[in-house]
Design a protein around this motif. Structure first.
Motif, PDB file in Angstrom:
ATOM      1  N   GLY A 188      -6.778   2.888   2.469  1.00 36.24           N
ATOM      2  CA  GLY A 188      -5.328   2.747   2.407  1.00 36.24           C
ATOM      3  C   GLY A 188      -4.797   1.483   3.050  1.00 36.24           C
ATOM      4  O   GLY A 188      -3.609   1.183   2.931  1.00 36.24           O
ATOM      5  N   SER A 227       2.291   9.863  -7.736  1.00 33.09           N
ATOM      6  CA  SER A 227       2.964   9.203  -6.621  1.00 33.09           C
ATOM      7  C   SER A 227       4.403   8.847  -6.975  1.00 33.09           C
ATOM      8  O   SER A 227       4.771   8.724  -8.148  1.00 33.09           O
ATOM      9  CB  SER A 227       2.187   7.930  -6.251  1.00 33.09           C
ATOM     10  OG  SER A 227       2.944   7.121  -5.393  1.00 33.09           O
ATOM     11  N   VAL A 237      -1.984   3.220  -4.852  1.00 30.98           N
ATOM     12  CA  VAL A 237      -1.545   4.619  -4.728  1.00 30.98           C
ATOM     13  C   VAL A 237      -2.776   5.512  -4.745  1.00 30.98           C
ATOM     14  O   VAL A 237      -3.827   5.129  -5.258  1.00 30.98           O
ATOM     15  CB  VAL A 237      -0.594   5.015  -5.871  1.00 30.98           C
ATOM     16  CG1 VAL A 237       0.666   4.169  -5.832  1.00 30.98           C
ATOM     17  CG2 VAL A 237      -1.286   4.879  -7.220  1.00 30.98           C
ATOM     18  N   PRO A 238      -2.687   6.716  -4.174  1.00 34.99           N
ATOM     19  CA  PRO A 238      -3.847   7.623  -4.203  1.00 34.99           C
ATOM     20  C   PRO A 238      -4.233   7.949  -5.643  1.00 34.99           C
ATOM     21  O   PRO A 238      -3.370   8.314  -6.451  1.00 34.99           O
ATOM     22  CB  PRO A 238      -3.354   8.867  -3.463  1.00 34.99           C
ATOM     23  CG  PRO A 238      -2.103   8.480  -2.782  1.00 34.99           C
ATOM     24  CD  PRO A 238      -1.536   7.313  -3.499  1.00 34.99           C
ATOM     25  N   SER A 281      -4.395   5.917   4.771  1.00 35.85           N
ATOM     26  CA  SER A 281      -5.599   6.726   4.964  1.00 35.85           C
ATOM     27  C   SER A 281      -5.988   6.860   6.436  1.00 35.85           C
ATOM     28  O   SER A 281      -6.996   7.470   6.752  1.00 35.85           O
ATOM     29  CB  SER A 281      -6.768   6.098   4.195  1.00 35.85           C
ATOM     30  OG  SER A 281      -6.980   4.760   4.632  1.00 35.85           O
ATOM     31  N   SER A 296      -9.226   5.309  -3.973  1.00 32.17           N
ATOM     32  CA  SER A 296      -9.982   6.473  -3.512  1.00 32.17           C
ATOM     33  C   SER A 296     -11.048   6.013  -2.533  1.00 32.17           C
ATOM     34  O   SER A 296     -11.453   4.859  -2.523  1.00 32.17           O
ATOM     35  CB  SER A 296     -10.639   7.194  -4.698  1.00 32.17           C
ATOM     36  OG  SER A 296     -11.531   6.322  -5.373  1.00 32.17           O
ATOM     37  N   ASP A 341       2.514  11.103   5.816  1.00 29.04           N
ATOM     38  CA  ASP A 341       2.394  11.337   4.378  1.00 29.04           C
ATOM     39  C   ASP A 341       3.488  10.533   3.684  1.00 29.04           C
ATOM     40  O   ASP A 341       4.671  10.877   3.768  1.00 29.04           O
ATOM     41  CB  ASP A 341       2.542  12.834   4.087  1.00 29.04           C
ATOM     42  CG  ASP A 341       2.405  13.153   2.612  1.00 29.04           C
ATOM     43  OD1 ASP A 341       2.358  12.204   1.798  1.00 29.04           O
ATOM     44  OD2 ASP A 341       2.355  14.351   2.266  1.00 29.04           O
ATOM     45  N   SER A 388       0.845  -1.188   0.000  1.00 31.74           N
ATOM     46  CA  SER A 388       0.000   0.000   0.000  1.00 31.74           C
ATOM     47  C   SER A 388       0.882   1.241   0.000  1.00 31.74           C
ATOM     48  O   SER A 388       1.657   1.465   0.925  1.00 31.74           O
ATOM     49  CB  SER A 388      -0.922   0.022   1.227  1.00 31.74           C
ATOM     50  OG  SER A 388      -1.698   1.216   1.198  1.00 31.74           O
ATOM     51  N   GLU A 423       4.274  10.258   0.637  1.00 29.59           N
ATOM     52  CA  GLU A 423       5.011  10.980  -0.408  1.00 29.59           C
ATOM     53  C   GLU A 423       6.191  11.745   0.195  1.00 29.59           C
ATOM     54  O   GLU A 423       7.248  11.849  -0.410  1.00 29.59           O
ATOM     55  CB  GLU A 423       4.067  11.952  -1.138  1.00 29.59           C
ATOM     56  CG  GLU A 423       3.003  11.250  -1.956  1.00 29.59           C
ATOM     57  CD  GLU A 423       3.592  10.302  -2.997  1.00 29.59           C
ATOM     58  OE1 GLU A 423       4.557  10.692  -3.683  1.00 29.59           O
ATOM     59  OE2 GLU A 423       3.100   9.158  -3.107  1.00 29.59           O
ATOM     60  N   TYR A 431      -0.333   4.172   0.152  1.00 26.63           N
ATOM     61  CA  TYR A 431      -1.280   5.220   0.563  1.00 26.63           C
ATOM     62  C   TYR A 431      -1.784   4.866   1.951  1.00 26.63           C
ATOM     63  O   TYR A 431      -2.259   3.761   2.186  1.00 26.63           O
ATOM     64  CB  TYR A 431      -2.436   5.255  -0.442  1.00 26.63           C
ATOM     65  CG  TYR A 431      -3.634   6.049  -0.046  1.00 26.63           C
ATOM     66  CD1 TYR A 431      -3.521   7.363   0.382  1.00 26.63           C
ATOM     67  CD2 TYR A 431      -4.918   5.508  -0.128  1.00 26.63           C
ATOM     68  CE1 TYR A 431      -4.640   8.087   0.732  1.00 26.63           C
ATOM     69  CE2 TYR A 431      -6.040   6.223   0.208  1.00 26.63           C
ATOM     70  CZ  TYR A 431      -5.890   7.519   0.641  1.00 26.63           C
ATOM     71  OH  TYR A 431      -6.998   8.245   0.987  1.00 26.63           O
TER      72      TYR A 431
END
Length: 450
Positions: A220, A200, A194-195, A157, A214, A163, A153, A165, A155
């Motif tokens: 996530g 990304s 990824v988001p 959430s 999403s 974060d 993962s 990134e 991402y």
């Protein structure tokens, strides 16, 4: 072929105290601690006695059940203490750093030209294998099993989550090396969530299948992504690896050194200066907590995510798999008639005297108070509103509680992990420990079915 993942059922929990996107170097820790309890079902067999010296990356113990799975020291130093609990079970392995930062050199490896067996042996010998977990059972991957697929993962959430990134900025070469190596260990694919709509750090990687994710939390969670991409059936095994651990694997392949550096988010409403710190696996919490500042000495300190992490003392250490640290108010007070008056300062998926649905972007300063006592399950259907997996959560929890193995198998126990039930536990009006129930159920299945 990419397959986007859109989650509708879930709940975003916005909390006060999000980490500012600034990365500072945490003061170096004097000692580093590895707790075997972080390595579920691993019984350590020590390779050194107290007083033994080693480099960073030297194996210091291995798993009694599989001697090929080795665990290495995060720093160079001396084995200061082996703490034991009841029945002489090892509870803490304390390493005193020598400050020299000398590393065991395993030599560079080009994952593009290495074959699967060479990569597997490198991961085992260099102590990188414990970063790979498997489902079913959410344990360190079985060395005799070949995974159907590998899931990562990209991402996070969760509430107050780091974060990724920012954490992975500038680490593209390491990520690519690790993904290429892992892709050779499965006949399936390496899936990365990824988001959706975001450029990304994973976007241009080769040897992987990207999925735009999403929706609200837990979109996530890697368990959610597995369920939507390819649920785990009986007889199948998939592997999961966190994005932060992917960097450690990739850097080792490129340099030959084991460098378990972590950029962690130190956050929560009780932190004076919430931000990111660069530290090392197993380091002392006090090193970054002192710098970040603590507003309230009675705060609950959590190594890991606020929903799934572990409570730690101020003199504790960062968990083996954790890349975040949270401090929130301790909720040890009683709210008089709290159940019988309008509530404006708490989050709830219901509209019974609660109004969080009117302000979805509001941030809350929640404490640890569960606002009620443990009681029998009340059937309300509310779990399904925040549980995006194609599984009946209440029925699976009850099957675990009565140890009905057949029902657990039929209801999808093979693909879940305790973290998948963190949200249902958060909103549970029966105050049941969902994650502990699932963990106990998984352990029972692993013991009885294997």
């Amino acid at each position: 072929m990419s397959k986007d993942i859109k989650i509708k059922r879930g709940l975003d929990i916005k909390l006060v105290g999000e980490a500012e996107k600034v990365v500072s170097n945490a003061p170096k820790s004097k000692t580093y601690t590895i707790k075997p309890s972080d390595l579920h079902l691993v019984t350590p067999k020590m390779m050194f006695k107290e007083g033994g010296t080693f480099n960073a990356g030297d194996p210091i113990f291995y798993s009694k059940s599989d001697e090929t799975i080795k665990f290495v020291s995060p720093v160079s130093g001396i084995l200061k203490e082996i703490k034991r609990g009841a029945k002489r079970v090892i509870t803490h392995i304390v390493i005193e750093a020598d400050g020299k930062d000398t590393y065991a050199d395993y030599g560079k490896m080009d994952p593009a030209t290495a074959n699967a067996e060479q990569i597997k042996q490198r991961l085992l010998s260099s102590g990188l294998w414990p970063f790979i977990k498997q489902r079913p059972y959410d344990i360190i991957a079985d060395t005799d099993e070949e995974p159907r697929d590998i899931f990562i993962s990209g991402y996070n959430s969760g509430p107050l989550a780091p974060d990724l990134e920012l954490v992975l900025k500038g680490k593209k070469a390491q990520l690519q090396a690790a993904v290429t190596a892992l892709s050779k260990l499965t006949e399936g694919a390496v899936h990365i969530g990824v988001p959706k709509g975001v450029n990304s750090v994973f976007s241009d990687l080769n040897d992987a299948v990207l999925h735009g994710v999403s929706g609200p939390h837990p979109s996530g969670n890697v368990g959610t992504q597995i369920n939507k991409v390819g649920p785990v059936n009986k007889g199948e095994t998939v592997w999961t690896i966190s994005a932060a651990d992917l960097v450690i694997i990739g850097e080792h392949l490129l340099t030959g050194k084991f460098n378990p550096e972590r950029i962690i988010a130190v956050s929560g409403s009780c932190i004076e200066k919430p931000k990111y710190y660069r530290t090392t696996l197993g380091s002392e919490i006090a090193t970054f907590l002192y710098d970040a500042g603590l507003k309230d000495e009675k705060a609950r300190l959590v190594s890991g995510n606020v929903l799934t992490g572990e409570r730690v003392a101020p003199d504790g250490n960062l968990g083996y798999y954790h890349n975040e640290f949270v401090a929130i108010p301790e909720g040890d007070d009683y709210e008089f008639f709290g159940w019988n008056k309008p509530v404006f300062n708490k989050i709830s998926p219901t509209r019974a005297l609660t109004f969080s649905w009117l302000s979805p972007n509001k941030k809350y300063d929640l404490d640890t108070n569960t606002n009620g006592e443990h009681r029998a399950f009340v059937v309300t259907g509310i779990y399904e509103e925040v549980f995006p997996l194609d599984i009946f959560p209440l029925q699976l929890l009850k099957a675990c509680m009565v140890e009905d193995l057949d029902a657990m198998e039929q209801m999808g126990m093979y693909e879940v992990a305790p973290e998948d039930f963190a949200l249902t536990e958060f909103i549970c009006i029966s105050k049941q420990p969902h994650q502990a129930i699932i963990r106990k159920g998984l352990d029972l299945m692993q013991k009885e079915i294997g």
